[in-house]
Write a protein that holds these residues in place. Structure first.
Motif, short mmCIF file in Angstrom:
data_model
loop_
_atom_site.label_atom_id
_atom_site.label_comp_id
_atom_site.label_asym_id
_atom_site.label_seq_id
_atom_site.Cartn_x
_atom_site.Cartn_y
_atom_site.Cartn_z
N SER A 20 16.93 -19.74 47.34
CA SER A 20 16.28 -18.80 48.25
C SER A 20 14.85 -18.50 47.83
N LYS A 21 14.54 -18.71 46.56
CA LYS A 21 13.20 -18.45 46.03
C LYS A 21 12.74 -19.66 45.22
N SER A 56 9.64 -21.12 55.80
CA SER A 56 10.05 -19.89 56.48
C SER A 56 11.55 -19.67 56.41
N LEU A 58 13.25 -19.99 53.66
CA LEU A 58 13.54 -19.49 52.32
C LEU A 58 13.06 -18.05 52.21
N GLU A 59 13.66 -17.31 51.31
CA GLU A 59 13.26 -15.91 51.11
C GLU A 59 11.84 -15.81 50.57
N THR A 60 11.54 -16.60 49.53
CA THR A 60 10.22 -16.57 48.91
C THR A 60 9.79 -17.97 48.50
#
Length: 102
Positions: A20-21, A56, A58-60
């Motif tokens: 996710s990051k 976009s 992914l979280e970060t």
């Protein structure tokens, strides 16, 4: 081009593996600037679009510029991959399309 293709592949991989990051480091300052400021680079517009779309999801995602001396291995791999790709494309003989009556 090689840098952009590598980053697109890295983002695909991150999504497939459930990350996710992520932080992407590159010595290609123009590319990092284009990604950070979402500038358009005509030569790689389509790949940049893919990268923005994948990022976009992914979280970060952070893009960090690093000196080339710290990126030698990745830079070498990207250049080899680009050369292989160009070689394959330049020797590709697409099949002929025959249009006939049914």
């Amino acid at each position: 081009m090689a840098e952009a293709l590598s980053i697109r592949s890295a983002l695909n991989y991150a999504l497939e593996k459930g990350f996710s990051k992520i932080q992407l480091k590159s010595d290609a300052q123009y590319f990092i600037r284009a990604m950070s400021k979402q500038e358009q680079v005509k030569e790689i517009y389509g790949i940049l679009f893919d990268i923005h779309t994948l990022a976009s999801m992914l979280e970060t995602v952070t893009f960090v510029s690093i000196p080339q001396s710290e990126n030698f291995v990745a830079d070498t791999i990207a250049k080899i991959a680009k050369n292989v790709f160009v070689s394959l494309i330049s020797h590709w003989d697409p099949p002929a399309i025959i249009i006939g009556h049914v």
